[in-house]
Design a protein around this motif. Structure first.
Motif, mmCIF file in Angstrom:
data_model
loop_
_atom_site.group_PDB
_atom_site.id
_atom_site.type_symbol
_atom_site.label_atom_id
_atom_site.label_comp_id
_atom_site.label_asym_id
_atom_site.label_seq_id
_atom_site.Cartn_x
_atom_site.Cartn_y
_atom_site.Cartn_z
ATOM 1 N N ALA A 18 0.931 -1.225 -0.172
ATOM 2 C CA ALA A 18 -0.041 0.151 0.069
ATOM 3 C C ALA A 18 0.851 1.204 -0.021
ATOM 4 O O ALA A 18 1.953 1.297 0.484
ATOM 5 N N SER A 19 0.402 2.450 -0.677
ATOM 6 C CA SER A 19 0.967 3.583 -0.785
ATOM 7 C C SER A 19 0.135 4.614 -0.177
ATOM 8 O O SER A 19 -1.080 4.821 -0.534
ATOM 9 N N SER A 20 0.896 5.611 0.363
ATOM 10 C CA SER A 20 0.168 6.794 0.962
ATOM 11 C C SER A 20 0.896 7.921 0.776
ATOM 12 O O SER A 20 2.232 8.113 1.141
ATOM 13 N N SER A 21 0.388 9.174 0.301
ATOM 14 C CA SER A 21 1.211 10.266 -0.208
ATOM 15 C C SER A 21 0.119 11.483 0.184
ATOM 16 O O SER A 21 -1.083 11.376 -0.040
ATOM 17 N N THR A 22 0.745 12.609 0.615
ATOM 18 C CA THR A 22 0.088 13.814 0.819
ATOM 19 C C THR A 22 0.385 14.803 0.015
ATOM 20 O O THR A 22 -0.110 15.874 -0.005
ATOM 21 N N SER A 23 1.420 14.412 -0.950
ATOM 22 C CA SER A 23 1.764 15.345 -2.143
ATOM 23 C C SER A 23 2.542 14.688 -3.200
ATOM 24 O O SER A 23 2.919 13.630 -2.861
ATOM 25 N N SER A 24 2.768 15.133 -4.388
ATOM 26 C CA SER A 24 3.435 14.562 -5.328
ATOM 27 C C SER A 24 4.792 14.286 -4.934
ATOM 28 O O SER A 24 5.673 13.442 -5.370
ATOM 29 N N ARG A 25 5.234 14.723 -3.865
ATOM 30 C CA ARG A 25 6.782 14.748 -3.270
ATOM 31 C C ARG A 25 6.867 14.175 -1.764
ATOM 32 O O ARG A 25 8.010 14.211 -1.399
ATOM 33 N N ALA A 26 5.729 13.672 -1.398
ATOM 34 C CA ALA A 26 5.761 13.093 0.064
ATOM 35 C C ALA A 26 4.924 11.883 0.187
ATOM 36 O O ALA A 26 3.577 11.861 0.308
ATOM 37 N N GLY A 27 5.653 10.704 0.066
ATOM 38 C CA GLY A 27 4.778 9.586 0.335
ATOM 39 C C GLY A 27 5.644 8.367 0.755
ATOM 40 O O GLY A 27 6.801 8.486 0.959
ATOM 41 N N ILE A 28 5.104 7.346 1.103
ATOM 42 C CA ILE A 28 5.765 6.280 1.716
ATOM 43 C C ILE A 28 5.124 4.977 0.987
ATOM 44 O O ILE A 28 3.717 4.878 0.863
ATOM 45 N N THR A 29 5.623 4.006 0.696
ATOM 46 C CA THR A 29 5.257 2.509 0.189
ATOM 47 C C THR A 29 5.700 1.385 1.086
ATOM 48 O O THR A 29 6.582 1.456 1.370
ATOM 49 N N SER A 30 4.726 0.660 1.401
ATOM 50 C CA SER A 30 5.058 -0.320 2.537
ATOM 51 C C SER A 30 4.278 -1.592 2.364
ATOM 52 O O SER A 30 3.330 -1.757 1.637
ATOM 53 N N ILE A 31 4.845 -2.857 2.733
ATOM 54 C CA ILE A 31 4.388 -3.999 2.538
ATOM 55 C C ILE A 31 3.595 -4.368 3.644
ATOM 56 O O ILE A 31 4.415 -4.342 4.801
ATOM 57 N N TYR A 32 2.598 -4.903 3.778
ATOM 58 C CA TYR A 32 1.916 -5.090 5.059
ATOM 59 C C TYR A 32 1.347 -6.531 5.221
ATOM 60 O O TYR A 32 1.089 -7.442 4.021
ATOM 61 N N PHE A 33 1.519 -7.130 6.261
ATOM 62 C CA PHE A 33 1.244 -8.621 6.722
ATOM 63 C C PHE A 33 0.123 -8.658 7.618
ATOM 64 O O PHE A 33 0.337 -8.183 8.672
ATOM 65 N N LEU A 34 -0.906 -9.254 7.246
ATOM 66 C CA LEU A 34 -2.211 -9.260 8.076
ATOM 67 C C LEU A 34 -2.457 -10.682 8.661
ATOM 68 O O LEU A 34 -2.409 -11.684 7.923
ATOM 69 N N GLU A 35 -3.285 -10.691 9.762
ATOM 70 C CA GLU A 35 -3.797 -11.996 10.233
ATOM 71 C C GLU A 35 -5.334 -11.720 10.413
ATOM 72 O O GLU A 35 -5.671 -10.694 10.845
#
Length: 214
Positions: free
Chosen positions: A180-197
């Motif tokens: 999932a990726s989350s960004s608050t502008s075109s130059r500020a964001g983060i992408t992470s991999i999530y593990f759920l149970e």
């Protein structure tokens, strides 16, 4: 001869009715949610709730005096933020493929390592946002290029942009892996991999790992 023609007409009418019934049944089956759709909505709902929360600003090293302008500004911003409970969250209306991405050479455990391999084999698929629009506390809108303004770097028509990969589930739908990726502008964001149970029909994030920051 007349009897044959009448029978032929009746046969055609019967065939036409059967085709209509079959098509309507087919459409019904197409729009009926299956287990994958239901679990997908649950997993993405958890991530929307998680990623919609703003990261709190760390407190200053020294306690601020109530007469300081910085203190007053901090309080004012908090009041403004509290007044705006509902955010506008733009979401990519598709679950994207991750087959071209390089994943970190990290051991996440046998169960999740297997799901990462499965994740890389999944293709793009549409994400219907109706469920999230109806059930989210925030205002969910589908993202499209017309929401962007090329003259500014920030998102001025929404607060956050979220996007999600396909979800790899294990056989009994008790574990899932998603990017999932989350960004608050075109130059500020983060992408992470999530593990759920999943426990007792409820999903929770067991762990996550940052992939990219921009």
């Amino acid at each position: 001869m007349i009897v044959k023609i009448e029978n032929y007409k009746k046969s055609n009418i019967t065939t036409f009715i059967l085709v209509i019934v079959m098509l309507s049944c087919s459409d019904h089956m197409y729009y009926t949610k299956n287990e994958v759709d239901v679990e997908t909505e649950k997993v993405i709902s958890i991530l929307i709730d998680t990623l919609s929360i703003d990261i709190p600003i760390p407190p200053p090293l020294n306690e601020l005096n109530k007469n300081d302008s910085l203190y007053k500004l901090t309080v004012l911003n908090k009041i403004k933020k509290d007044e705006k409970d509902v955010k506008i969250i733009a979401i990519e209306p598709k679950l994207y493929s991750t087959e071209i991405y390089d994943f970190p050479s990290k051991d996440f455990g046998n169960d999740y390592n297997h799901l990462i391999l499965k994740l890389k084999s999944l293709k793009n698929t549409p994400l219907v946002l109706d469920y999230f629009i109806e059930n989210s506390k925030d205002s969910i809108i589908p993202f499209h290029d017309t929401l962007l303004d090329n003259t500014v770097s920030d998102y001025i028509k929404f607060d956050k942009l979220l996007s999600f990969s396909r979800i790899a589930f294990n056989e009994d739908y008790s574990r899932a892996t998603i990017i999932a990726s989350s960004s608050t502008s075109s130059r500020a964001g983060i992408t992470s991999i999530y593990f759920l149970e999943k426990k007792k029909d409820d999903w929770y994030i067991k762990k996550s790992h940052g992939l990219w920051i921009y």
